[in-house]
Design an enzyme around this catalytic site. Sequence first.
Site, PDB file in Angstrom:
ATOM      1  N   GLU A  52       1.415  12.144  32.111  1.00 29.34           N
ATOM      2  CA  GLU A  52       0.287  12.605  31.300  1.00 29.34           C
ATOM      3  C   GLU A  52      -0.295  13.864  31.930  1.00 29.34           C
ATOM      4  OE1 GLU A  52      -1.958  13.602  28.757  1.00 29.34           O
ATOM      5  OE2 GLU A  52      -1.247  11.614  28.173  1.00 29.34           O
ATOM      6  N   CYS A  70      -7.860   9.563  21.050  1.00 34.54           N
ATOM      7  CA  CYS A  70      -8.879   8.596  20.640  1.00 34.54           C
ATOM      8  C   CYS A  70      -9.999   8.485  21.660  1.00 34.54           C
ATOM      9  CB  CYS A  70      -8.254   7.225  20.406  1.00 34.54           C
ATOM     10  SG  CYS A  70      -9.458   5.944  20.026  1.00 34.54           S
ATOM     11  N   CYS A  75     -11.866   9.233  18.420  1.00 32.35           N
ATOM     12  CA  CYS A  75     -12.674   8.103  17.948  1.00 32.35           C
ATOM     13  C   CYS A  75     -13.890   7.801  18.812  1.00 32.35           C
ATOM     14  CB  CYS A  75     -11.819   6.831  17.887  1.00 32.35           C
ATOM     15  SG  CYS A  75     -10.100   7.054  17.456  1.00 32.35           S
ATOM     16  N   LYS A  78     -16.542  10.739  19.151  1.00 33.89           N
ATOM     17  CA  LYS A  78     -17.074  10.916  17.792  1.00 33.89           C
ATOM     18  C   LYS A  78     -18.064   9.817  17.440  1.00 33.89           C
ATOM     19  CE  LYS A  78     -15.185   8.820  14.767  1.00 33.89           C
ATOM     20  NZ  LYS A  78     -14.046   9.155  13.969  1.00 33.89           N
ATOM     21  N   TYR A 210     -11.523  12.662   6.680  1.00 35.50           N
ATOM     22  CA  TYR A 210     -12.535  11.876   7.389  1.00 35.50           C
ATOM     23  C   TYR A 210     -13.189  12.659   8.517  1.00 35.50           C
ATOM     24  CZ  TYR A 210      -9.086  10.920  11.087  1.00 35.50           C
ATOM     25  OH  TYR A 210      -8.177  11.045  12.108  1.00 35.50           O
ATOM     26  N   ILE A 211     -12.452  13.531   9.204  1.00 33.60           N
ATOM     27  CA  ILE A 211     -13.048  14.306  10.293  1.00 33.60           C
ATOM     28  C   ILE A 211     -14.119  15.241   9.752  1.00 33.60           C
ATOM     29  CG2 ILE A 211     -12.593  16.047  12.066  1.00 33.60           C
ATOM     30  CD1 ILE A 211      -9.807  14.810  12.412  1.00 33.60           C
ATOM     31  N   GLU A 214     -17.190  13.176   8.639  1.00 31.28           N
ATOM     32  CA  GLU A 214     -17.917  12.618   9.785  1.00 31.28           C
ATOM     33  C   GLU A 214     -18.743  13.680  10.503  1.00 31.28           C
ATOM     34  OE1 GLU A 214     -14.821   8.944  10.739  1.00 31.28           O
ATOM     35  OE2 GLU A 214     -14.601  10.845  11.788  1.00 31.28           O
ATOM     36  N   ARG A 237      -9.404  12.489   0.049  1.00 29.83           N
ATOM     37  CA  ARG A 237      -8.200  12.264  -0.754  1.00 29.83           C
ATOM     38  C   ARG A 237      -7.389  11.124  -0.149  1.00 29.83           C
ATOM     39  NH1 ARG A 237      -2.995  14.476  -0.471  1.00 29.83           N
ATOM     40  NH2 ARG A 237      -3.669  15.814   1.254  1.00 29.83           N
ATOM     41  N   THR A 343      -5.441   4.648  15.752  1.00 29.46           N
ATOM     42  CA  THR A 343      -5.244   4.090  17.094  1.00 29.46           C
ATOM     43  C   THR A 343      -4.741   2.647  17.076  1.00 29.46           C
ATOM     44  OG1 THR A 343      -6.851   5.578  18.097  1.00 29.46           O
ATOM     45  CG2 THR A 343      -6.426   3.502  19.249  1.00 29.46           C
ATOM     46  N   GLU A 474     -22.643 -10.996   2.059  1.00 23.95           N
ATOM     47  CA  GLU A 474     -22.527 -12.103   1.106  1.00 23.95           C
ATOM     48  C   GLU A 474     -22.156 -11.621  -0.296  1.00 23.95           C
ATOM     49  OE1 GLU A 474     -26.130 -14.246   0.023  1.00 23.95           O
ATOM     50  OE2 GLU A 474     -27.338 -12.567   0.772  1.00 23.95           O
TER      51      GLU A 474
END
Length: 496
Positions: A52, A70, A75, A78, A210-211, A214, A237, A343, A474
């Site tokens: 890494e 992530c 994730c 964020k 979504y990014i 958000e 979309r 993830t 509910e």
Amino acid sequence: MARKMLKDEEVEVAVTDGGSYDYDLFVIGAGSGGVRGSRTSASFGAKVAICELPFHPISSDWQGGHGGTCVIRGCVPKKILVYGSSFRGEFEDAKNFGWEINGDINFNWKRLLENKTQEIVRLNGVYQRILGNSGVTMIEGAGSLVDAHTVEVTKPDGSKQRYTAKHILIATGSRAQRVNIPGKELAITSDEALSLEELPKRAVILGGGYIAVEFASIWKGMGAHVDLFYRKELPLRGFDDEMRTVVASNLEGRGIRLHPGTNLSELSKTADGIKVVTDKGEEIIADVVLFATGRTPNSQRLNLEAAGVEVDNIGAIKVDDYSRTSVPNIWAVGDVTNRINLTPVALMEATCFSKTVFGGQPTKPDYRDVPCAVFSIPPLSVVGLSEQQALEEAKSDVLVYTSSFNPMKNSISKRQEKTVMKLVVDSETDKVLGASMCGPDAPEIIQGMAVALKCGATKATFDSTVGIHPSAAEEFVTMRTLTRRVSPSSKPKTNL
């Protein structure tokens, strides 16, 4: 070279005796999928190494970190910013609950940024300890293929070292894309957006995924003026069209300016900020321009061609049902394969890989009823099929149940924002095909719905379940009135 699609009985189970190789398994990339694949393989007795890049909050060809996108630049940070942004609405709502907040409420961006960075540094260390405790050898540097059994790691000091392995797992994730327009270098991606030194007062966001949604919610909640541009009629979309409409309405209700059907054509630096020109001739001045236009597989620097690993037209590594590439002993999981880029899905794929190769249990990832969430404010969460997807797959009519209501908290706070829930049901089998919710706590509630759908729950099962009162959840077990019955022969509008 065509890929050979494996049958269960053809999956080779590795013998973990090392043989003539340095390792049974060498993993490139210590994100969610790479870490899971490493430690689960080690638990089956494999000798494992993983490489890494050095840690940094913003990724590059030479910077990364244990935990991957992530944990370090996705994730987790964020969600921390979403939490921080949410307090503005909470302060507003608190007034009608008797809280008298006198004077100014000041937001300290630098403090939040500092605490966010401390948390991802902590998590980077947690992932390293997990690997160490699992007996995995950690190597710092950028990995690339030399051949089907050899990985070359370029260390931070520029030196190179080669390692051999019976099996290689590629889990290098994805990276943010930039739009190719004049002035593109003035824009940032989500990587930089999570580490800005100054909070923008005027933000322009390009993208409808979504990014984009958000960050629009995050920055608006922190007091910025936000303009969101996207090509379609609605954001998000691929999600249920009805729920997309709800999200768009909520964004506007929170003061975010939406520009559907609009793209950016040029950026330029001015004394007052960044001048943004749209394809409709509009001009806006912004402090920050965010490109949230998707992500692309991180496969460019892996030298895949040296081993004969095939990729598709966007660089995603081609794999079969078991995550095996076109080279029999090389495997790939997570975003680099561009299947379902989440993830938890990468974790599932990596676990299945380990079971298949080292556990003697050939296992395919199961992509049915995978839940997901958009952490807008309020959030959207879904599991299973949207109404449009159900109609495409259905052999019988689709039954749609919906509920739109004012949450109890909003009745007191006077916030004009409804929670919307939806169930999609097969009329012939009564099976619940999909569940959606937009409103507070939607991801927490939909996680439970995912278990129900995975177990094959029917609408009758939902109807016979006792709810928790008073709660929003509910509503999912009290939606007894059919909203509409839709035939598969109908042609819903899908290009929104």
